[in-house]
Design a protein around this motif. Structure first.
Motif, short mmCIF file in Angstrom:
data_model
loop_
_atom_site.label_atom_id
_atom_site.label_comp_id
_atom_site.label_asym_id
_atom_site.label_seq_id
_atom_site.Cartn_x
_atom_site.Cartn_y
_atom_site.Cartn_z
N ILE A 50 0.99 -1.18 -0.06
CA ILE A 50 0.08 -0.02 -0.02
C ILE A 50 0.81 1.27 0.22
CG2 ILE A 50 -1.73 1.05 1.04
CD1 ILE A 50 -2.65 -1.81 0.54
N PHE A 51 0.57 2.20 -0.92
CA PHE A 51 1.64 3.40 -0.84
C PHE A 51 0.61 4.53 -0.35
CE2 PHE A 51 2.56 0.53 -4.50
CZ PHE A 51 3.98 0.54 -4.33
N PRO A 52 1.64 5.44 0.16
CA PRO A 52 0.89 6.80 1.16
C PRO A 52 0.02 7.53 0.11
CG PRO A 52 3.41 6.53 1.02
CD PRO A 52 3.16 5.31 0.17
N ARG A 53 -0.73 8.03 0.76
CA ARG A 53 -1.76 9.05 -0.12
C ARG A 53 -0.90 10.20 -0.41
NH1 ARG A 53 -5.00 11.00 5.14
NH2 ARG A 53 -3.56 9.82 6.34
N TYR A 54 -1.37 11.16 -1.52
CA TYR A 54 -0.87 12.23 -2.14
C TYR A 54 -1.53 13.52 -1.72
CZ TYR A 54 0.66 8.61 -5.52
OH TYR A 54 1.07 7.59 -6.15
N ASP A 55 -0.55 14.42 -1.71
CA ASP A 55 -1.18 15.84 -1.53
C ASP A 55 -1.92 16.30 -2.71
OD1 ASP A 55 1.10 16.65 -3.20
OD2 ASP A 55 2.33 17.28 -1.59
N GLN A 56 -2.47 17.48 -2.69
CA GLN A 56 -3.05 18.28 -3.63
C GLN A 56 -2.29 18.45 -4.97
OE1 GLN A 56 -6.29 18.31 -3.55
NE2 GLN A 56 -6.30 19.03 -5.76
N VAL A 57 -0.91 18.88 -4.54
CA VAL A 57 0.04 19.14 -5.76
C VAL A 57 0.50 17.99 -6.46
CG1 VAL A 57 2.48 19.87 -6.19
CG2 VAL A 57 1.03 21.11 -4.50
N THR A 58 0.60 16.87 -5.84
CA THR A 58 0.91 15.68 -6.63
C THR A 58 -0.51 15.20 -7.54
OG1 THR A 58 2.23 14.74 -4.69
CG2 THR A 58 1.47 13.17 -6.37
N ILE A 59 -1.77 15.28 -7.05
CA ILE A 59 -2.81 14.71 -7.79
C ILE A 59 -3.17 15.80 -8.96
CG2 ILE A 59 -5.39 14.78 -7.28
CD1 ILE A 59 -4.84 14.04 -4.41
N ALA A 115 -0.76 17.43 -10.48
CA ALA A 115 0.35 17.07 -11.41
C ALA A 115 0.05 15.98 -12.17
CB ALA A 115 1.71 16.73 -10.79
N LEU A 116 -0.61 14.84 -11.66
CA LEU A 116 -1.10 13.54 -12.25
C LEU A 116 -2.08 13.91 -13.15
CD1 LEU A 116 -1.61 10.77 -9.70
CD2 LEU A 116 -0.07 10.80 -11.57
N GLY A 173 -3.25 14.87 -19.13
CA GLY A 173 -3.97 15.59 -20.07
C GLY A 173 -5.41 15.74 -19.63
N ALA A 174 -5.77 15.44 -18.52
CA ALA A 174 -7.28 15.64 -18.04
C ALA A 174 -7.29 15.80 -16.68
CB ALA A 174 -8.10 14.64 -18.79
N PRO A 175 -7.92 16.62 -15.94
CA PRO A 175 -8.12 16.50 -14.49
C PRO A 175 -8.45 15.29 -14.10
CG PRO A 175 -9.66 18.10 -15.42
CD PRO A 175 -8.95 17.66 -16.56
N LEU A 176 -8.04 14.81 -12.91
CA LEU A 176 -8.57 13.32 -12.35
C LEU A 176 -10.10 13.61 -11.76
CD1 LEU A 176 -5.76 12.21 -10.12
CD2 LEU A 176 -6.09 11.56 -12.55
N PRO A 177 -10.97 12.54 -12.24
CA PRO A 177 -12.47 12.78 -11.85
C PRO A 177 -12.21 12.86 -10.35
CG PRO A 177 -12.07 11.07 -13.32
CD PRO A 177 -10.59 11.45 -13.04
#
Length: 184
Positions: free
Chosen positions: A46-55, A57-58, A63-67
């Motif tokens: 299990i990998f640690p959660r992401y902050d808003q900046v990482t989300i 950047a993904l 090329g599209a915001p994450l839903p």
């Protein structure tokens, strides 16, 4: 089932796996359910959660915001490798060579989506975030009938195989189904 109920089901299952052994690295990566007779081999990661900046950047890399549901998921968990790679929830992967504990990273969500683009069926706003090793199917957010709905599709054709109310219901259903196969 509500998202909170699905999250609770996921947490209960993870707690059960922790009872089979667990190890948390300094960078927050957690290994669960040590394999019997296999020194250093684990059933789940299990990998640690992401902050808003990482989300954000993904989304830019894809090329599209994450839903919204997928953004919420990544604020709870940065990806998973489950049942020794049988079910994988992709995440942000750093490029380049990484050594030591930091070498444990989730599979690359950007590479998964670019790999699907070859087949031409994935809408630009849909994001593939998980893969089933048994049949090669993929789970996508942003392609359902409702904004939060998750669909499981054949990777080559995009044919919809299964639908879930949201990302947490999808993950909970997959985890419990696979866990029952391993236990029985």
């Amino acid at each position: 089932m509500t998202a909170i109920e699905s999250i609770n089901r996921i947490q209960q299952l993870l707690e059960g796996w922790r009872q089979l052994g667990h190890r948390t690295l300094a960078n927050g990566v957690e290994f669960l359910a040590q394999m019997p007779g296999e020194d250093g081999a684990w059933m789940h990661c299990i990998f640690p959660r992401y902050d808003q900046v990482t989300i954000q950047a993904l989304g830019e890399q894809l090329g599209a915001p994450l839903p919204p549901g997928l953004r919420t998921f990544y604020r709870c968990c940065g990806g998973m490798t489950l049942f020794s790679d049988l079910f994988v929830l992709y995440g942000a992967r750093r490029s380049g060579l990484v050594y030591g504990d930091s070498a444990h990273q989730p599979e690359d969500i950007v590479a998964l989506n670019h790999g699907l683009d070859v087949f031409g069926w994935r809408p630009p706003t849909a994001i593939a975030f998980a893969r089933n090793a048994w049949d090669g199917s993929v789970h996508l957010a942003g392609m359902g009938r409702q904004p939060q709905e998750i669909v499981r599709c054949e990777a080559q054709t995009g044919h919809v195989i299964e639908r879930h109310e949201d990302v947490f219901a999808c993950v909970a259903a997959r985890l419990y189904r696979l866990d029952q196969l391993y236990v029985n």
